[in-house]
Design a protein around this motif. Structure first.
Motif, PDB file in Angstrom:
ATOM      1  N   GLY A  77      -1.208  -2.651 -12.223  1.00 41.24           N
ATOM      2  CA  GLY A  77      -1.142  -3.635 -13.284  1.00 41.24           C
ATOM      3  C   GLY A  77      -0.121  -4.734 -13.094  1.00 41.24           C
ATOM      4  N   SER A  78       0.548  -4.756 -11.942  1.00 41.45           N
ATOM      5  CA  SER A  78       1.653  -5.696 -11.741  1.00 41.45           C
ATOM      6  C   SER A  78       1.261  -6.974 -11.021  1.00 41.45           C
ATOM      7  N   GLY A  79       0.072  -7.012 -10.453  1.00 43.93           N
ATOM      8  CA  GLY A  79      -0.300  -8.136  -9.606  1.00 43.93           C
ATOM      9  C   GLY A  79       0.014  -7.908  -8.138  1.00 43.93           C
ATOM     10  N   VAL A  80       0.598  -6.756  -7.835  1.00 47.57           N
ATOM     11  CA  VAL A  80       0.914  -6.382  -6.450  1.00 47.57           C
ATOM     12  C   VAL A  80      -0.125  -5.385  -5.964  1.00 47.57           C
ATOM     13  N   THR A  81      -0.642  -5.595  -4.765  1.00 49.06           N
ATOM     14  CA  THR A  81      -1.585  -4.643  -4.191  1.00 49.06           C
ATOM     15  C   THR A  81      -0.939  -3.912  -3.023  1.00 49.06           C
ATOM     16  N   VAL A  82      -1.355  -2.669  -2.851  1.00 55.67           N
ATOM     17  CA  VAL A  82      -0.848  -1.838  -1.759  1.00 55.67           C
ATOM     18  C   VAL A  82      -2.045  -1.168  -1.094  1.00 55.67           C
ATOM     19  N   ASN A  83      -2.174  -1.350   0.209  1.00 54.56           N
ATOM     20  CA  ASN A  83      -3.301  -0.798   0.947  1.00 54.56           C
ATOM     21  C   ASN A  83      -2.866  -0.320   2.325  1.00 54.56           C
ATOM     22  N   SER A  84      -3.687   0.510   2.922  1.00 59.38           N
ATOM     23  CA  SER A  84      -3.495   0.876   4.320  1.00 59.38           C
ATOM     24  C   SER A  84      -4.694   0.391   5.121  1.00 59.38           C
ATOM     25  N   VAL A  85      -4.442   0.086   6.375  1.00 58.26           N
ATOM     26  CA  VAL A  85      -5.476  -0.379   7.300  1.00 58.26           C
ATOM     27  C   VAL A  85      -5.641   0.663   8.390  1.00 58.26           C
ATOM     28  N   ILE A  86      -6.842   1.207   8.493  1.00 59.89           N
ATOM     29  CA  ILE A  86      -7.116   2.219   9.509  1.00 59.89           C
ATOM     30  C   ILE A  86      -7.610   1.507  10.767  1.00 59.89           C
ATOM     31  N   ALA A  87      -6.700   1.337  11.705  1.00 53.89           N
ATOM     32  CA  ALA A  87      -7.020   0.653  12.952  1.00 53.89           C
ATOM     33  C   ALA A  87      -7.582   1.648  13.955  1.00 53.89           C
ATOM     34  N   GLY A  88      -8.596   1.219  14.684  1.00 53.85           N
ATOM     35  CA  GLY A  88      -9.165   2.048  15.735  1.00 53.85           C
ATOM     36  C   GLY A  88      -8.425   1.858  17.042  1.00 53.85           C
TER      37      GLY A  88
ATOM     38  N   LEU B 120       0.602   8.146   5.878  1.00 56.38           N
ATOM     39  CA  LEU B 120       0.603   6.764   5.395  1.00 56.38           C
ATOM     40  C   LEU B 120      -0.501   6.512   4.377  1.00 56.38           C
ATOM     41  N   LEU B 121      -1.627   7.194   4.530  1.00 56.18           N
ATOM     42  CA  LEU B 121      -2.702   7.020   3.549  1.00 56.18           C
ATOM     43  C   LEU B 121      -2.249   7.496   2.172  1.00 56.18           C
ATOM     44  N   ALA B 122      -1.525   8.601   2.139  1.00 54.36           N
ATOM     45  CA  ALA B 122      -1.013   9.115   0.870  1.00 54.36           C
ATOM     46  C   ALA B 122       0.084   8.214   0.317  1.00 54.36           C
ATOM     47  N   VAL B 123       0.958   7.760   1.206  1.00 52.55           N
ATOM     48  CA  VAL B 123       2.065   6.895   0.781  1.00 52.55           C
ATOM     49  C   VAL B 123       1.528   5.606   0.159  1.00 52.55           C
ATOM     50  N   SER B 124       0.562   4.974   0.834  1.00 54.10           N
ATOM     51  CA  SER B 124       0.056   3.701   0.320  1.00 54.10           C
ATOM     52  C   SER B 124      -0.676   3.896  -1.003  1.00 54.10           C
ATOM     53  N   ARG B 125      -1.440   4.974  -1.113  1.00 50.72           N
ATOM     54  CA  ARG B 125      -2.134   5.244  -2.382  1.00 50.72           C
ATOM     55  C   ARG B 125      -1.128   5.479  -3.503  1.00 50.72           C
ATOM     56  N   GLY B 126      -0.066   6.218  -3.196  1.00 51.90           N
ATOM     57  CA  GLY B 126       0.943   6.498  -4.211  1.00 51.90           C
ATOM     58  C   GLY B 126       1.680   5.261  -4.667  1.00 51.90           C
ATOM     59  N   PHE B 127       2.069   4.410  -3.733  1.00 55.76           N
ATOM     60  CA  PHE B 127       2.767   3.182  -4.118  1.00 55.76           C
ATOM     61  C   PHE B 127       1.830   2.208  -4.842  1.00 55.76           C
ATOM     62  N   ALA B 128       0.539   2.267  -4.527  1.00 55.48           N
ATOM     63  CA  ALA B 128      -0.414   1.437  -5.274  1.00 55.48           C
ATOM     64  C   ALA B 128      -0.418   1.833  -6.750  1.00 55.48           C
ATOM     65  N   LYS B 129      -0.298   3.125  -7.019  1.00 55.13           N
ATOM     66  CA  LYS B 129      -0.220   3.579  -8.404  1.00 55.13           C
ATOM     67  C   LYS B 129       1.081   3.103  -9.054  1.00 55.13           C
TER      68      LYS B 129
END
Length: 264
Positions: free
Chosen positions: A174-185, A161-170
């Motif tokens: 520049g679109s105004g859309v943000t993509v992030n992952s949350v590392i829950a403990g 998921l960390l790779a997926v979210s980073r890839g979709f963020a790319k």
């Protein structure tokens, strides 16, 4: 800070209980209309009643669909076609000796924990970029970074998921859309209570069982307790808000200091 999501619509997968329900409640408190997702329509109706008790002024929409399938994902998008916020929370976990994990289990964990979110992101991200605003979030885990020996198949999916979210963020750059992952403990949910009992036994009162679990199986935690679902939800609501407009492509930790690193 005022986390104002009035006029926004969110879909939170796997939100009939636990962390997902806490996120749904948090987004509703901030003013969003929230699609609450689960497979069982009857159980989902009960979950919506509980959420409306928690957030009397909240706006909730039932999204009864198994988003781990193509047909189910299509039903979810049909029920909530214009979501501004997508929280890919759905996930499964369980302990299994590494050499006993079958091919079918590897596939199932990947399909539920990773591919379901990827499929929904493919559906919603173009709509968000067309509008010039949106938030996509993946609920990952400390297991993405510190893979537990007793469930490496789960850890694998959270790392993915960390790779997926980073890839979709790319993809959304520049679109105004943000993509992030949350590392829950390690978080206190019904499923985790069962998991704790599985590892430390049924004989101890819950408070003692929780402490024993953290001491024996999660000693890295600086909190030395399980995190409450609302504590995860607080970060998700912030990242879903306009105030987080410069945070994208990130893996943000709400792990109680579990991961012994200043970066993921």
């Amino acid at each position: 800070m005022k986390l104002d999501l009035a006029g926004r619509t969110a879909l939170v997968t796997g939100s009939s209980q636990g962390i997902g329900a806490a996120i749904a409640a948090g987004l509703a408190r901030a003013g969003a209309t929230v699609g609450v997702n689960g497979r069982d329509a009857a159980r989902l109706a009960g979950s919506l009643e509980e959420l409306r008790e928690r957030v009397p002024d909240g706006r909730f929409v039932a999204v009864a669909a198994d988003v781990t399938t193509q047909d189910g994902a299509a039903r979810a998008v049909e029920a909530l076609p214009d979501a501004d916020i997508l929280v890919n929370n759905l996930g499964i976990f369980g302990a299994r000796p590494a050499l006993e994990i079958t091919d079918d289990e590897w596939r199932r964990y990947f399909e539920v924990n990773v591919l379901a979110g990827v499929r929904l992101t493919r559906a919603y991200l173009p709509r968000m970029t067309d509008r010039g605003w949106g938030r996509v979030l993946y609920i990952a885990s400390d297991s993405a970074v510190a893979v537990p020996a007793e469930m490496i198949h789960y850890g694998m999916t959270k790392t993915a998921l960390l790779a997926v979210s980073r890839g979709f963020a790319k993809e959304a750059a520049g679109s105004g859309v943000t993509v992030n992952s949350v590392i829950a403990g390690p978080t206190h949910t019904e499923g985790v209570e069962e998991f704790v009992r599985q590892l430390v036994g049924d004989g101890l009162p819950w408070d003692e069982a929780q402490r024993a679990f953290m001491r024996e199986h999660r000693p890295q935690s600086l909190l030395r307790r399980l995190i409450e679902p609302d504590e995860i939800a607080h970060l998700v609501v912030y990242l879903s808000s306009p105030l987080a407009s410069a945070t994208t492509g990130g893996a943000l930790r709400v792990d109680g200091g579990y991961v012994d690193s200043v970066l993921p």
